[in-house]
Write an enzyme that holds these catalytic residues in place. Structure first.
Site, PDB file in Angstrom:
ATOM      1  CG  ASP A 204      40.544 122.187  98.765  1.00 37.02           C
ATOM      2  OD1 ASP A 204      39.580 121.403  98.648  1.00 37.02           O
ATOM      3  OD2 ASP A 204      41.041 122.776  97.795  1.00 37.02           O
ATOM      4  CG  ASP A 206      37.351 123.295  96.664  1.00 35.06           C
ATOM      5  OD1 ASP A 206      38.470 123.777  96.474  1.00 35.06           O
ATOM      6  OD2 ASP A 206      37.164 122.063  96.868  1.00 35.06           O
ATOM      7  CG  ASP A 309      41.300 126.697  96.440  1.00 39.60           C
ATOM      8  OD1 ASP A 309      42.232 127.229  97.075  1.00 39.60           O
ATOM      9  OD2 ASP A 309      41.488 125.920  95.486  1.00 39.60           O
TER      10      ASP A 309
HETATM   11  P1  DGT Z   1      39.551 117.283  97.691  1.00 34.69           P
HETATM   12  O1  DGT Z   1      40.908 116.702  97.429  1.00 34.69           O
HETATM   13  O2  DGT Z   1      38.849 116.571  98.772  1.00 34.69           O
HETATM   14  O3  DGT Z   1      39.597 118.749  97.905  1.00 34.69           O
HETATM   15  O4  DGT Z   1      38.715 116.971  96.362  1.00 34.69           O
HETATM   16  P2  DGT Z   1      38.101 117.995  95.338  1.00 34.69           P
HETATM   17  O5  DGT Z   1      37.331 117.228  94.344  1.00 34.69           O
HETATM   18  O6  DGT Z   1      37.396 119.096  96.071  1.00 34.69           O
HETATM   19  O7  DGT Z   1      39.346 118.559  94.571  1.00 34.69           O
HETATM   20  P3  DGT Z   1      39.942 120.049  94.498  1.00 34.69           P
HETATM   21  O8  DGT Z   1      39.627 120.810  95.724  1.00 34.69           O
HETATM   22  O9  DGT Z   1      41.383 119.924  94.138  1.00 34.69           O
HETATM   23  O10 DGT Z   1      39.231 120.708  93.248  1.00 34.69           O
HETATM   24  C1  DGT Z   1      37.831 120.840  93.141  1.00 34.69           C
HETATM   25  C2  DGT Z   1      37.447 120.956  91.724  1.00 34.69           C
HETATM   26  O11 DGT Z   1      37.801 122.230  91.221  1.00 34.69           O
HETATM   27  C3  DGT Z   1      38.192 119.962  90.837  1.00 34.69           C
HETATM   28  O12 DGT Z   1      37.392 118.872  90.582  1.00 34.69           O
HETATM   29  C4  DGT Z   1      38.440 120.686  89.568  1.00 34.69           C
HETATM   30  C5  DGT Z   1      38.332 122.120  89.928  1.00 34.69           C
HETATM   31  N1  DGT Z   1      39.623 122.818  89.884  1.00 34.69           N
HETATM   32  C6  DGT Z   1      40.651 122.713  90.727  1.00 34.69           C
HETATM   33  N2  DGT Z   1      41.653 123.518  90.372  1.00 34.69           N
HETATM   34  C7  DGT Z   1      41.248 124.164  89.260  1.00 34.69           C
HETATM   35  C8  DGT Z   1      41.824 125.162  88.396  1.00 34.69           C
HETATM   36  O13 DGT Z   1      42.949 125.618  88.599  1.00 34.69           O
HETATM   37  N3  DGT Z   1      41.057 125.595  87.339  1.00 34.69           N
HETATM   38  C9  DGT Z   1      39.804 125.122  87.124  1.00 34.69           C
HETATM   39  N4  DGT Z   1      39.101 125.586  86.109  1.00 34.69           N
HETATM   40  N5  DGT Z   1      39.245 124.197  87.903  1.00 34.69           N
HETATM   41  C10 DGT Z   1      39.950 123.716  88.948  1.00 34.69           C
HETATM   42 MG    MG Z   2      38.408 120.400  97.352  1.00 34.45          MG
END
Ligand code: DGT
Ligand code: MG
Length: 385
Positions: A204, A206, A309
């Protein structure tokens, strides 16, 4: 250098937030199998086991070279018996039988396919699996009752399981910037998550949004969402007041303005040029084997669905939110564990509470936060734990 010259720095650093973990490392041949086992443990809701495998993998990601022999591992932290057994098997045989049988198992594959639907968690996927369902198509064929989120997840299944490229993230970045600037001049928007850590692709995109004037960010999210909707850019959105109770962040409750923290889970309708479409033909053949046909293919038209997000934070919490939303998930988890176990503090994406001093610690930057936590500053590109 010999392995013994490599390891000393890492031996004493058993928390991932004490180490530098680059995106590209030398031990994927070990970390990917360990992460399959971690994922499988998550599917059976065995969190302890999953974290143990993730920590093992993370230590190997921080090593400056590929592991060749077991004795190179003897001084490293976090490597449990089970992980060591898997590593040994891979070093000796090239593969681990446990990992390969997990990968091939019907349950693992079904759980992966079902949790791959946006809005479907492990519990729901497991219930469906036990009812005999194996793929998103089965959900459609058996007429499962789905939430609005899950319906969008099924409808856009293929697109949402096609990695988002950095180029696409940049296009979305421009759109979000335009939307935010249109409804609140002076607002600050940063890309967080994996792309901030330097990832080339993500599941996604962010964003974190704030405004230097405390309070100006209040009720900002509905305005952004309306602007995007008016432009026909959203396929789905769900905005939540990101209340303290919903987050699993622990007891770090800031004194006020929690209710201003808003989050929007959305699916963008991203226009594509001919070139982008061709690129994604390659990307999807890469993903061959995944369930097809759940999505009405938009043949002829040129757009695709992308998960985005959006998070809005008050300026006073911006540093906490930036640190909390940059990831990686394990890095975040380790930061909170470090704060609690080593510092008697409680960290969340909103605040840092010092139990000894019985007060909240303020911070205007991530650097200040690391300093409060008694940690060496680790830049986002080295938080790929
Ligand atoms: P990806 O899978 O390529 O999108 O990898 P990321 O590291 O961008 O993972 P993602 O998008 O699921 O989440 C980004 C960061 O945001 C993750 O390391 C922790 C944080 N995060 C995600 N969901 C929540 C939540 O519900 N509450 C809080 N406080 N932080 C969150
Ligand atoms: Mg992400």
């Amino acid at each position: 250098p010999k392995p013994c010259e490599v390891t000393p720095a890492i031996i004493t650093k058993s928390y991932a937030c004490q180490r530098r973990t680059p995106l590209k490392h030398h031990n994927s041949f070990l970390t990917e199998p360990l992460e399959i086992l971690a994922e499988n443990a998550e599917f059976s809701e065995n969190e302890g086991r999953s974290i143990a495998f993730r920590r093992s993998a993370s230590v190997l990601k921080a090593l400056p070279r590929a592991v060749r022999a077991m004795d190179e591992l003897k001084d490293l932290p976090c490597l449990g018996e089970h992980s060591l057994r898997v590593i040994k098997e891979i070093l000796e045989d090239g593969t681990s039988s446990e990992v390969e049988s997990t990968r091939q198992s019907e349950q693992f594959q079904a759980m992966k396919a079902l949790t791959g639907v946006f809005g479907v968690g492990v519990r729901t996927a497991d219930r469906w699996f036990r009812e005999g369902l194996r793929s998103p198509l089965d959900l459609v064929h058996t007429g499962q009752k789905l939430s609005h989120t899950q319906q969008a997840g099924v409808q856009h299944y293929n697109d949402l399981n096609t990695p988002v490229t950095k180029k696409e993230a940049m296009v979305i970045s421009d759109i979000v910037e335009r939307a935010v600037k249109a409804v609140l001049p002076g607002a600050i928007i940063i890309l967080t998550g994996g792309f901030r850590r330097g990832k080339e692709v993500g599941h996604d995109v962010d964003f974190l949004i704030t405004h230097p004037e405390e309070g100006a960010e209040e009720r900002l999210m509905p305005k952004i969402v309306n602007w995007l909707e008016d432009q026909g850019l959203l396929l789905y959105q769900k905005t939540t007041r990101n209340s303290y109770l919903e987050s699993k962040d622990g007891p770090a409750r800031p004194p006020s303005n929690m209710d201003r923290f808003e989050r929007c889970f959305s699916i963008f309708r991203l226009e594509q040029t001919k070139v982008d479409c061709d690129e994604h033909v390659d990307a999807s053949s890469y993903n061959s084997g995944r369930t097809d046909g759940t999505e009405e293919r938009h043949s002829g038209s040129s757009w695709r669905a992308v998960r985005v997000d959006l998070v809005v934070s008050p300026y006073s919490q911006f540093a906490f939110a930036t640190l909390g939303w940059t990831g990686s998930k394990l890095f975040e988890r380790e930061l909170r564990r470090w704060a609690g176990q080593e510092k008697g503090m409680s960290l969340s994406s909103h605040a840092l509470y010092d139990s000894k001093q019985q007060r909240y610690l303020q911070a205007n930057s991530e650097e200040e936060l690391f300093a409060h936590l008694g940690l060496e500053y680790i830049p986002p590109s080295e938080r790929n734990a």
